[in-house]
Design a protein around this motif. Structure first.
Motif, short mmCIF file in Angstrom:
data_model
loop_
_atom_site.label_atom_id
_atom_site.label_comp_id
_atom_site.label_asym_id
_atom_site.label_seq_id
_atom_site.Cartn_x
_atom_site.Cartn_y
_atom_site.Cartn_z
N THR D 136 -6.48 4.79 2.90
CA THR D 136 -6.12 3.62 3.47
C THR D 136 -4.53 3.61 4.07
O THR D 136 -4.33 3.20 4.97
CB THR D 136 -6.18 2.43 2.37
OG1 THR D 136 -7.52 2.30 1.89
CG2 THR D 136 -5.75 1.13 3.09
N MET D 137 -3.69 4.32 3.31
CA MET D 137 -2.19 4.36 3.70
C MET D 137 -1.77 5.89 3.71
O MET D 137 -2.18 6.55 3.12
CB MET D 137 -1.74 3.54 2.62
CG MET D 137 -1.89 2.05 2.43
SD MET D 137 -0.97 1.30 1.34
CE MET D 137 0.24 0.86 2.68
N LEU D 138 -0.96 6.05 4.79
CA LEU D 138 -0.35 7.25 4.82
C LEU D 138 1.26 6.87 4.51
O LEU D 138 1.95 6.69 5.50
CB LEU D 138 -0.48 7.62 6.10
CG LEU D 138 0.30 9.28 6.25
CD1 LEU D 138 -0.68 10.36 5.57
CD2 LEU D 138 -0.09 9.62 7.96
N ALA D 139 1.48 7.29 3.38
CA ALA D 139 2.97 7.03 3.05
C ALA D 139 3.74 8.31 3.19
O ALA D 139 4.38 8.63 4.20
CB ALA D 139 3.30 6.53 1.81
N LYS D 198 10.50 4.32 -3.67
CA LYS D 198 9.34 4.57 -4.38
C LYS D 198 7.91 4.93 -3.69
O LYS D 198 7.05 5.13 -4.23
CB LYS D 198 9.19 3.39 -5.56
CG LYS D 198 10.09 3.23 -6.66
CD LYS D 198 9.30 2.03 -7.58
CE LYS D 198 10.18 2.04 -8.83
NZ LYS D 198 9.74 0.96 -9.61
N SER D 199 8.43 5.34 -2.31
CA SER D 199 7.34 5.79 -1.58
C SER D 199 6.24 4.46 -1.25
O SER D 199 5.19 4.87 -0.87
CB SER D 199 6.77 6.87 -2.11
OG SER D 199 7.63 7.96 -1.99
N TYR D 200 6.91 3.47 -0.96
CA TYR D 200 5.91 2.44 -0.56
C TYR D 200 6.31 1.97 0.98
O TYR D 200 7.37 1.93 0.99
CB TYR D 200 5.91 1.02 -1.57
CG TYR D 200 5.07 1.03 -2.76
CD1 TYR D 200 3.70 0.69 -2.75
CD2 TYR D 200 5.67 1.50 -3.92
CE1 TYR D 200 2.91 0.83 -3.63
CE2 TYR D 200 4.64 1.50 -5.11
CZ TYR D 200 3.43 1.40 -4.93
OH TYR D 200 2.56 1.22 -5.94
N ASP D 207 0.09 -2.26 -2.84
CA ASP D 207 -0.70 -1.07 -3.39
C ASP D 207 -2.33 -1.28 -3.15
O ASP D 207 -2.99 -2.29 -3.70
CB ASP D 207 -0.52 -0.92 -5.01
CG ASP D 207 -1.15 0.37 -5.67
OD1 ASP D 207 -0.66 1.00 -6.15
OD2 ASP D 207 -2.74 0.47 -5.23
N ALA D 208 -2.91 -0.42 -2.10
CA ALA D 208 -4.30 -0.68 -1.73
C ALA D 208 -5.15 -0.72 -2.76
O ALA D 208 -6.25 -1.32 -2.67
CB ALA D 208 -4.64 0.09 -0.63
#
Lengths: 217, 217, 217, 217
Positions: D136-139, D198-200, D207-208
């Motif tokens: 879902t996410m690329l952090a 915190k890498s969000y 948070d997916a």
């Protein structure tokens, strides 16, 4: 009338069209309906690229994002019963849309000729909305023109999108002649050349209503 | 006519009924339709316990299993447009069923009184089949009796199951009087006491068709 | 441990079990997954009959209704990857549930013997919640006991429901011995008699993970 | 590595992204998962335009049609647990695909720093197949590079498509540096600028995994 054939460039749409055409795969009518639903989703998505959007500030748990959301009011019209699985797909994509249902049937007279009769119509006002009318097949085009005329009785839409995954040349010509307005776009997935004297598309796929819901008397 | 109220004993059905009734949750019409679909799945499953089964030898990759499969031919009938999401749920369960679609509407005369008019009917032969007719609400019962009468024109079904998740006493009484055959079972999820003079169920949930598909003109 | 075999009394569940067993129907892995999803929905619904409910006043557009809604906090645990389509079905029913994912695999040593290794676990706290753990098949029972032990590390649930549509006697006995608590209910759809020396259930259905998601290396 | 941002041109994708970002709409986790599923369907469809097709003669009930069907063998890989609803959407489109599941987690050390640990991997051989990896996410991009490296251990795929609807600049740069091969396409729906310590992702969506499946311990 603008005609867009999504099948001209390959995508998974062509895979689904091959499956709904296939005599053997057609035996599984859950898959037949599911394929029409997926086809409806694809057309809805491509149509969504032509809609109007507005920017909206959205509050996420961590900040503010500027997002683009659809500003058109969408009405999804369908012709019963064959259009229902396709309509389900369109509604899967545009989940907040308003909906129109139209029932038309072939009334046979002498010599096996028929007229299309409009029976049932349930519709919201259309004025200044984006109208998407879906039917699985475009054969003679007669029922689509009847449905179109009935739906726009209540006012002029901003734009009309007509979705017919399996179309034939005769039907496209009939629509071009009878829906000459600039604001109509016809979306098809494949264009077949022939129509039988009973108005079935060849090679087509047979009777979409029967394949989705069983034969009727 | 036998009446079975699935809501009498608690299950997740009651959760879904609370959601479709709830003014606030109703604003999400995707969830409204989804809840009707899930409600249809639950009724279909409970009805499946009353069907006939036959044993069949099934070849697995590792051996032979004796399995019980449904031997009834099932026809799923629905009343447009409010019954469609419920019908979708029934069809999710009985994916190989045949299908009937009936359109009825309230034709208002003087003094705001109305008759139910039958418009559109598309149906297979019913003779010796198990017929399940679904509509979201059972108010006066008039449209259900019309639909029933129309569907059985083509022959006598083995059994008729009528599915109305939100019913009222008036409608149940009307069905009991007008469908006095032994082979009819009415399945409901809740029984409300009142009907307004415009024939809306109280507390009910409002207009199921509007909540699923938007208001109509 | 209480054991409930839903397949003992006929319902459409038995139809679905016949389809997931069937070598020919298995070739359509979309249908295979869909059947596991529908099976999950049925088990979820039957489990919902055992939950706690509370009464809530719900405001409809026309009045106030007293509705019963689930008061348990539900956690849906599943064992990857074969349990995923089943888990999807459970989540379709309990859409607001919390979720646990456990990965276990068979680690083969000499002589083709194996131990079950627990790899990945993602879980909320379980204390005082209703835990439903699902896996498609119950063969030796070893991975289910490992998953159970891992999930209850964080506290004692109110009740544990274990869902295994295709079970065999060996696995049931193993669970009865290793999960002797009163608050465990095992739900199965069919009980097969044999287990091969490679721990495949006979007649069973083959490898559920491979049939849903393709073979792995 | 080629980067394609589907959100640059408006489509209903942007509507869905606005909904998954929205703090208020996020409270309905059924809709949150459904939106991820629909987003997965859109990416799958757009990717399908880049695949190889072959012509096949299909027998319809009325004739022979030449249809184009996908000739690539597709593997859908996903990173647990946040990638699961997205994976469901991809699988809805490519229903006959093979599947890989990877579990990675953030292992926190001193000072709240973390490494990504790979735990569980279940995968078919990848050699000469089209691999689509979805999260879902690329952090930071760290877990995607780990997943990529793990999946291609078994051979070189024809092409790799990486699907990350919500991406940030840091992650894209990290992938460009660590996946320098020509045959990788990164598909995103929106590119956010910031990453917290915190890498969000900011504004991101939170948070997916928690939003889809509940928080975990």
């Amino acid at each position: 009338m603008k005609v867009i054939n999504l099948g001209e460039n390959n995508s998974v749409l062509n895979q689904y069209i091959s499956e709904i055409r296939d005599k053997t795969i057609q035996k599984d009518n859950m898959r037949f309906r599911r394929n029409l639903e997926r086809i409806g989703e694809i057309f809805a998505y491509e149509i969504s690229k032509t809609l109007e959007y507005k920017t909206k500030e959205v509050e996420t748990p961590l900040g503010i994002a500027n997002c683009n959301v659809i500003s058109d009011t969408i009405v999804l019209g369908t012709i019963l019963r064959a259009g229902l699985p396709l309509h389900q797909g369109l509604l899967n994509v545009f989940d907040g849309a308003q909906n129109s249902f139209i029932a038309a049937y072939r009334k046979y007279g002498k010599d096996n000729k028929f007229n299309i009769q409009l029976e049932y119509a349930s519709t919201p006002a259309i004025e200044r909305k984006t109208l998407i009318i879906a039917d699985t097949m475009l054969a003679t085009g007669a029922s689509m023109v009847l449905a179109y005329d009935r739906l726009i009785e209540s006012g002029e839409p901003l734009h009309v999108h007509i979705v017919c995954p399996v179309a034939c040349v005769t039907g496209i010509d009939y629509l071009a002649k009878n829906l000459p307005h600039k604001k109509v776009t016809l979306w098809v997935g494949t264009v077949d050349e022939e129509l039988t004297n009973k108005s079935y598309i060849i090679p087509g796929l047979g009777d979409a209503g029967d394949l989705a819901y069983g034969s009727k008397i």
